[in-house]
Design a protein around this motif. Structure first.
Motif, PDB file in Angstrom:
ATOM      1  N   ILE A   1      38.524  42.929  37.231  1.00  0.00           N
ATOM      2  CA  ILE A   1      38.362  41.471  37.235  1.00  0.00           C
ATOM      3  C   ILE A   1      39.715  40.842  36.944  1.00  0.00           C
ATOM      4  N   GLU A   2      40.237  40.144  37.935  1.00  0.00           N
ATOM      5  CA  GLU A   2      41.551  39.520  37.769  1.00  0.00           C
ATOM      6  C   GLU A   2      41.389  38.070  37.353  1.00  0.00           C
TER       7      GLU A   2
ATOM      8  N   GLN B   1      34.385  47.379  33.041  1.00  0.00           N
ATOM      9  CA  GLN B   1      35.014  46.159  33.542  1.00  0.00           C
ATOM     10  C   GLN B   1      36.437  46.123  32.992  1.00  0.00           C
ATOM     11  N   VAL B   2      37.383  46.264  33.891  1.00  0.00           N
ATOM     12  CA  VAL B   2      38.791  46.129  33.494  1.00  0.00           C
ATOM     13  C   VAL B   2      39.178  44.683  33.778  1.00  0.00           C
ATOM     14  N   ILE B   3      39.461  43.939  32.716  1.00  0.00           N
ATOM     15  CA  ILE B   3      39.726  42.504  32.854  1.00  0.00           C
ATOM     16  C   ILE B   3      41.219  42.272  32.636  1.00  0.00           C
ATOM     17  N   VAL B   4      41.883  41.846  33.714  1.00  0.00           N
ATOM     18  CA  VAL B   4      43.340  41.717  33.667  1.00  0.00           C
ATOM     19  C   VAL B   4      43.736  40.257  33.621  1.00  0.00           C
ATOM     20  N   GLY B   5      44.401  39.860  32.573  1.00  0.00           N
ATOM     21  CA  GLY B   5      44.997  38.520  32.520  1.00  0.00           C
ATOM     22  C   GLY B   5      46.332  38.591  33.227  1.00  0.00           C
TER      23      GLY B   5
ATOM     24  N   LEU C   1      33.696  33.311  35.177  1.00  0.00           N
ATOM     25  CA  LEU C   1      33.942  34.473  34.323  1.00  0.00           C
ATOM     26  C   LEU C   1      32.668  34.865  33.577  1.00  0.00           C
ATOM     27  N   ASP C   2      32.005  33.866  32.995  1.00  0.00           N
ATOM     28  CA  ASP C   2      30.762  34.157  32.277  1.00  0.00           C
ATOM     29  C   ASP C   2      29.773  34.849  33.206  1.00  0.00           C
ATOM     30  N   GLN C   3      29.744  34.378  34.437  1.00  0.00           N
ATOM     31  CA  GLN C   3      28.792  34.941  35.377  1.00  0.00           C
ATOM     32  C   GLN C   3      29.079  36.414  35.667  1.00  0.00           C
ATOM     33  N   VAL C   4      30.352  36.729  35.915  1.00  0.00           N
ATOM     34  CA  VAL C   4      30.669  38.121  36.245  1.00  0.00           C
ATOM     35  C   VAL C   4      30.504  39.016  35.013  1.00  0.00           C
ATOM     36  N   LEU C   5      30.751  38.461  33.838  1.00  0.00           N
ATOM     37  CA  LEU C   5      30.636  39.281  32.623  1.00  0.00           C
ATOM     38  C   LEU C   5      29.185  39.531  32.216  1.00  0.00           C
ATOM     39  N   THR C   6      28.303  38.649  32.649  1.00  0.00           N
ATOM     40  CA  THR C   6      26.913  38.799  32.204  1.00  0.00           C
ATOM     41  C   THR C   6      25.990  39.382  33.271  1.00  0.00           C
ATOM     42  N   THR C   7      26.533  39.586  34.486  1.00  0.00           N
ATOM     43  CA  THR C   7      25.733  40.243  35.521  1.00  0.00           C
ATOM     44  C   THR C   7      25.731  41.747  35.234  1.00  0.00           C
ATOM     45  N   PRO C   8      24.561  42.414  35.335  1.00  0.00           N
ATOM     46  CA  PRO C   8      24.531  43.852  35.038  1.00  0.00           C
ATOM     47  C   PRO C   8      25.574  44.637  35.836  1.00  0.00           C
ATOM     48  N   VAL C   9      26.225  45.564  35.157  1.00  0.00           N
ATOM     49  CA  VAL C   9      27.319  46.322  35.764  1.00  0.00           C
ATOM     50  C   VAL C   9      26.808  47.720  36.114  1.00  0.00           C
TER      51      VAL C   9
ATOM     52  N   ALA D   1      41.689  50.166  46.971  1.00  0.00           N
ATOM     53  CA  ALA D   1      42.222  51.480  47.341  1.00  0.00           C
ATOM     54  C   ALA D   1      41.657  52.574  46.434  1.00  0.00           C
ATOM     55  N   TYR D   2      41.445  52.221  45.173  1.00  0.00           N
ATOM     56  CA  TYR D   2      40.925  53.214  44.221  1.00  0.00           C
ATOM     57  C   TYR D   2      39.400  53.165  44.093  1.00  0.00           C
ATOM     58  N   GLY D   3      38.755  52.346  44.908  1.00  0.00           N
ATOM     59  CA  GLY D   3      37.291  52.319  44.885  1.00  0.00           C
ATOM     60  C   GLY D   3      36.690  51.511  43.747  1.00  0.00           C
ATOM     61  N   TRP D   4      37.439  50.538  43.243  1.00  0.00           N
ATOM     62  CA  TRP D   4      36.898  49.656  42.216  1.00  0.00           C
ATOM     63  C   TRP D   4      36.450  48.351  42.867  1.00  0.00           C
ATOM     64  N   GLU D   5      35.309  47.841  42.429  1.00  0.00           N
ATOM     65  CA  GLU D   5      34.855  46.530  42.895  1.00  0.00           C
ATOM     66  C   GLU D   5      35.808  45.477  42.322  1.00  0.00           C
ATOM     67  N   TYR D   6      36.149  44.490  43.144  1.00  0.00           N
ATOM     68  CA  TYR D   6      37.158  43.523  42.707  1.00  0.00           C
ATOM     69  C   TYR D   6      36.570  42.118  42.593  1.00  0.00           C
ATOM     70  N   HIS D   7      36.919  41.419  41.509  1.00  0.00           N
ATOM     71  CA  HIS D   7      36.559  40.008  41.360  1.00  0.00           C
ATOM     72  C   HIS D   7      37.795  39.247  40.898  1.00  0.00           C
ATOM     73  N   ARG D   8      37.941  38.053  41.449  1.00  0.00           N
ATOM     74  CA  ARG D   8      39.005  37.181  40.955  1.00  0.00           C
ATOM     75  C   ARG D   8      38.319  35.944  40.414  1.00  0.00           C
ATOM     76  N   VAL D   9      38.547  35.603  39.173  1.00  0.00           N
ATOM     77  CA  VAL D   9      37.861  34.439  38.616  1.00  0.00           C
ATOM     78  C   VAL D   9      38.859  33.467  38.022  1.00  0.00           C
ATOM     79  N   THR D  10      38.597  32.200  38.223  1.00  0.00           N
ATOM     80  CA  THR D  10      39.542  31.188  37.766  1.00  0.00           C
ATOM     81  C   THR D  10      38.896  30.174  36.830  1.00  0.00           C
ATOM     82  N   THR D  11      37.578  30.226  36.682  1.00  0.00           N
ATOM     83  CA  THR D  11      36.937  29.256  35.800  1.00  0.00           C
ATOM     84  C   THR D  11      36.062  29.981  34.775  1.00  0.00           C
ATOM     85  N   ARG D  12      35.796  29.256  33.694  1.00  0.00           N
ATOM     86  CA  ARG D  12      34.993  29.831  32.631  1.00  0.00           C
ATOM     87  C   ARG D  12      33.587  30.209  33.128  1.00  0.00           C
ATOM     88  N   SER D  13      33.038  29.331  33.967  1.00  0.00           N
ATOM     89  CA  SER D  13      31.667  29.629  34.397  1.00  0.00           C
ATOM     90  C   SER D  13      31.624  30.847  35.305  1.00  0.00           C
TER      91      SER D  13
END
Ligand SMILES: Cc1ncc(C[n+]2csc(CCOP(=O)(O)OP(=O)(O)O)c2C)c(N)n1
Ligand SMILES: [Mg+2]
Length: 554
Positions: free
Chosen positions: A548-549, A476-480, A534-542, A520-532
């Motif tokens: 993750i933007e 998970q590459v998490i970009v602020g 974010l928690d959800q994407v971080l705790t779902t099995p990868v 383009a590089y074949g990475w699954e993309y998520h954009r998250v704006t709230t804590r909940s």
């Protein structure tokens, strides 16, 4: 196809490396290096080597650095002649300064084709200058052989005394490998027996007497040894978030404020440093104080000596005896007041089940507000820290987020990595792909998370390119994403220079659409704006690679 001296030499060299502990090899395509590449792929097919192919040599170098960071043994990097070699330099510098073993196998033209304007021929011997512990310009196979070179290179990369870098500290070694045509041929079927890497005999540890008021400082890559010293001495532990030692009962929260406190920081008589501290001015100031005795445990290629009288030690042990309880107690009492509470408040169960409609509505509204609470940097680093466990890996980029994490996060025993040797924003994702590949080898569980800023991501976009025929890492590459380099908003010059100039030259705004980049590089993309969210994407099995933007305010 017949045999060739180049193919024989390449196969023997790699067999030698495997016999001396090398398990991973990163290669980039090229013609001059073909014998090494083919031998490597052959050995991979026989289960004797893990081969990772990266088109860009800068990415290859950092990928190897990540593999070595995780395994502790040298990773070999193979590339062709010419500019390909120079692309390894950033990773070589980082590996030298952070004490990570690395073997650079650079193919070259034979001596008669150097300096005469031949195609793709340059001055490769000595190219890495002071950043390699040893550099060998090997003979052309046929004129001489490469016997013994592999074993020697591994020894020196692991810290055997080489004259360059500190004895006992690992680092990069350069083997420049020329060859003549035919560049490849039938690979010889060698018997290869994987063996362990040598580790240099550790010199005697320095014994630390108990007298002086002491703190233990754990910088980047200090590891759990720092916690052990603090525990044995009963000394306060100041552990950067990148230290791998941010846990235990001696850990001090909010160390910046406590170091500024004349009653605590002001009374320090001795600092024992492990790893490379880089994240706070306060620690740098402490280590520069001439009235403080500093003992630094060797770590990267250079000694640490900010006060001109720092004593360097290969390792340290604490003399037996009673601990200074008053000293530790003063720090821990003050530390308790510095804990940052980032917890999401528990739901108001009473309000939610109340018979009073208004009370229930207020409780629901409060609940929704909490769920929708926009993310800031502190919440972001906290969520990632909470989601990370000992079987995971966490890599920090050199953006603002690592400093925020260092300021607000509490103790947790999780494996952390960061390229703090030179704190570059280059190679962060590549390093993490290496860490992921090594930590997830042979069916091991866990996710590798990378926490970095948008410019650090864009600097290393090339590392998103991974070959589809290799095992995909769980990452998970998490970009602020704050639209540029906001770390510079904190520079002194930001108060005086014209804002537009600052933006153009430092903040360097961009409007890259990260979603399209990821796809383009074949990475699954998520954009998250709230804590909940974010928690959800971080705790779902990868299962694979995710970008993750997280949009952040400048
Ligand atoms: C290779 C390299 N080039 C330049 C720098 C200087 N530098 C430090 S932080 C930074 C900007 C980082 O921006 P971003 O990753 O978006 O993080 P932010 O500051 O916005 O949190 C730059 C250019 C560096 N550390 N390394
Ligand atoms: Mg940014």
């Amino acid at each position: 196809m017949t045999s060739s001296p180049a193919a024989d030499a390449a196969a023997s060299l790699l067999a030698d490396l495997i016999a001396h502990g090398v398990r991973d090899l990163v290669l980039s395509p090229g013609s001059r290096s073909q014998a090494l590449a083919l031998a490597a792929v052959d050995l991979a097919g026989r289960g004797l080597l893990r081969v990772h192919v990266r088109v860009d040599e800068r990415v290859a170098g950092f990928t190897a650095l990540g593999l070595s960071r995780e395994t502790g043994v040298p990773t070999a990097v193979v590339c062709t002649s010419g500019t390909a070699v120079a692309n390894l330099l950033p990773a070589v510098m980082e590996s030298f300064h952070s004490g990570v073993p690395l073997l650079l196998l650079t193919a070259d033209r034979p001596p008669e084709l150097r300096g005469v304007g031949a195609n793709q021929a340059t001055i490769q011997p000595g190219l890495f200058g002071p950043f390699v512990r040893a550099a060998v310009d090997a003979p052309v196979p046929g004129d001489g052989d490469w016997a013994g070179l592999g074993a020697q290179a591994v020894d020196i990369a692991m810290g055997a005394n080489a004259g360059v870098g500190l004895p006992g500290v690992a680092g990069p070694v350069h083997l420049n490998l020329p060859s003549r045509e035919p560049l490849s041929g039938v690979a010889p079927m060698l018997d290869v027996t994987p063996g362990p890497a040598s580790r240099p005999e550790p010199p005697a540890a320095r014994e630390l007497a108990r007298g002086p008021r002491t703190v233990v400082i754990a910088g980047a890559d200090a590891g759990p040894a720092a916690e052990q010293i603090a525990h044995d001495g009963g000394w306060p532990l100041i552990a950067e978030v990148v230290s791998g030692a941010r846990f235990g009962r001696q850990l001090v929260h909010g160390y910046r404020a406590l170091l500024d406190d004349p009653e605590l920081g002001g009374r320090i008589e001795r600092a024992v440093v492990l790893g490379h501290p880089t994240l706070s001015r306060q620690v740098a100031r402490l280590l520069a104080r001439t009235d403080v005795e500093v003992v630094a445990v060797r770590h990267g290629g250079e000694d640490l000596d900010l006060n001109g009288r720092t004593v360097s030690a290969a390792s340290v042990v604490v003399s037996p005896g009673p601990a200074d309880r008053e000293w530790l107690g003063a720090w821990l009492t003050a530390s308790a007041g510095e804990v940052v509470d980032l917890s999401v408040s528990a739901p108001d169960a009473e309000g939610l089940s109340s018979k009073d409609v208004a009370a229930r509505r207020d409780a629901v509204r409060a609940e929704l507000d909490a769920v929708r609470r926009p993310l800031d940097r502190a919440l972001l680093v906290d969520a990632v820290w909470r989601a990370t466990w000992p079987h995971d890996r966490l890599m920090f980029g050199s953006s603002r987020l690592v400093r925020v994490a260092d300021s607000v996060l509490g103790g947790k025993k999780v494996p952390v990595h960061a390229n703090r040797g030179l704190a570059g924003i280059d190679g962060t994702i590549a390093t993490a792909t290496g860490i992921a590949a090594a930590s997830q080898a042979e069916g091991a569980h866990g996710v590798t998370r990378v926490l970095l800023g948008d410019l650090a991501l864009l600097h290393d976009v090339g590392a998103l390119l991974l070959p589809p025929d290799e095992t995909q890492p769980r990452m998970q590459v998490i970009v602020g994403n704050d639209g540029g380099g906001t770390i510079f908003d904190g520079l002194e010059v930001a108060a005086s220079a014209p804002p537009a100039d600052l933006d153009r030259a430092f903040y360097t705004p961009h409007d890259v659409r990260l979603e399209q980049l990821a796809l383009a590089y074949g990475w699954e993309y998520h954009r998250v704006t709230t804590r909940s969210a974010l928690d959800q994407v971080l705790t779902t099995p990868v299962a694979g690679r995710q970008l993750i933007e997280v949009p952040l305010e400048r």
